[in-house]
Design an enzyme around this catalytic site. Structure first.
Site, PDB file in Angstrom:
ATOM      1  N   CYS A  78      59.638  30.669 -39.036  1.00  0.00           N
ATOM      2  CA  CYS A  78      58.590  29.653 -38.931  1.00  0.00           C
ATOM      3  C   CYS A  78      57.807  29.520 -40.248  1.00  0.00           C
ATOM      4  O   CYS A  78      58.363  29.034 -41.216  1.00  0.00           O
ATOM      5  CB  CYS A  78      57.704  29.953 -37.727  1.00  0.00           C
ATOM      6  SG  CYS A  78      56.851  28.480 -37.147  1.00  0.00           S
ATOM      7  N   HIS A 171      60.664  31.476 -33.226  1.00  0.00           N
ATOM      8  CA  HIS A 171      60.151  32.858 -33.249  1.00  0.00           C
ATOM      9  C   HIS A 171      60.982  33.820 -32.404  1.00  0.00           C
ATOM     10  O   HIS A 171      60.599  34.130 -31.263  1.00  0.00           O
ATOM     11  CB  HIS A 171      58.720  32.879 -32.692  1.00  0.00           C
ATOM     12  CG  HIS A 171      57.703  32.268 -33.582  1.00  0.00           C
ATOM     13  ND1 HIS A 171      56.952  33.002 -34.478  1.00  0.00           N
ATOM     14  CD2 HIS A 171      57.311  30.981 -33.732  1.00  0.00           C
ATOM     15  CE1 HIS A 171      56.132  32.202 -35.125  1.00  0.00           C
ATOM     16  NE2 HIS A 171      56.323  30.970 -34.695  1.00  0.00           N
ATOM     17  N   GLU A 173      61.028  36.910 -32.537  1.00  0.00           N
ATOM     18  CA  GLU A 173      60.257  38.143 -32.276  1.00  0.00           C
ATOM     19  C   GLU A 173      59.360  37.995 -31.052  1.00  0.00           C
ATOM     20  O   GLU A 173      58.782  38.964 -30.588  1.00  0.00           O
ATOM     21  CB  GLU A 173      59.451  38.542 -33.521  1.00  0.00           C
ATOM     22  CG  GLU A 173      58.157  37.773 -33.770  1.00  0.00           C
ATOM     23  CD  GLU A 173      58.377  36.344 -34.293  1.00  0.00           C
ATOM     24  OE1 GLU A 173      59.535  35.878 -34.341  1.00  0.00           O
ATOM     25  OE2 GLU A 173      57.370  35.694 -34.624  1.00  0.00           O
TER      26      GLU A 173
END
Ligand code: GLN
Length: 192
Positions: A78, A171, A173
């Site tokens: 991002c 994302h 994560e």
């Protein structure tokens, strides 16, 4: 194998937890010296203008470019993908990307915060739909010749790879699916 996560601003803790779950030794990088001996570095999501300001203040621009030449792999998620780009499509004059990867990125490309969304992605080399979490995400407007497109959403490029560089506009994560982190470790960092 040692992976660093740039820990100036943004979602760095989440990346560290995933890499630890995968058994990689992980460093929260707050100063350029901490990149010594790293095999890979993650530029996390967050606010690209804030991260860029701090990176410049601490001398990260030169240091990252230098470590790239000595073989460190880099993955930007991002805001991190924005920072890696050769060019930011709609950049303000004070926004200079690192220019590591031959991609042009457009910031906040889907509109405002409320336009954040989740979408299943077909991510090359990973298989099954991957849950893409997009938060005020950019997209990759164009890629250079040596860049492999790894995922698209609605006809727009959202993941790409150029040799030891990986950019994802979403994302990984923030999901429980570890496959993109595993892909980075096994297919990019570990391959010399
Ligand atoms: N919109 C942010 C920026 O331009 C990126 C958002 C994110 O990293 N989730 O920096």
């Amino acid at each position: 194998m040692r992976v660093g996560v740039l820990a100036l601003q943004g979602a760095f803790r989440e990346h560290i937890l995933v890499f630890e779950a995968l058994g990689a030794s992980t460093v929260a990088v707050r100063l350029p010296e901490q990149m010594e001996g790293l095999d890979g570095l993650v530029l996390p999501g967050g606010e690209s203008t804030a991260i860029a300001k701090l990176m410049r203040a601490y001398g990260f621009y030169e240091a990252i470019r230098g470590r790239l030449e000595t073989g460190m792999a880099v993955w930007g998620t991002c805001a991190g993908a924005i920072l890696m780009a050769r060019e930011i499509g709609d950049a303000r004059p004070d926004q200079e990307p690192l220019g590591l990867m031959d991609i042009v990125v457009r910031r906040n490309a889907y509109g405002r915060q409320v336009d954040s969304f989740e979408a299943p992605l077909h991510f090359r080399h990973i298989g099954e739909p991957y849950p893409g979490v997009f938060i005020r995400a950019p997209y990759i407007e164009s890629v250079g010749e040596g860049v492999e497109v790894l995922a698209e959403h609605d006809g727009r490029i959202v993941a790409a790879r150029e040799e030891r560089l990986l950019a994802t506009t979403f994302h990984p994560e923030l999901t429980v699916d570890l496959r993109v982190h595993r892909f980075f470790i096994e297919q990019i960092v570990a391959v010399q």
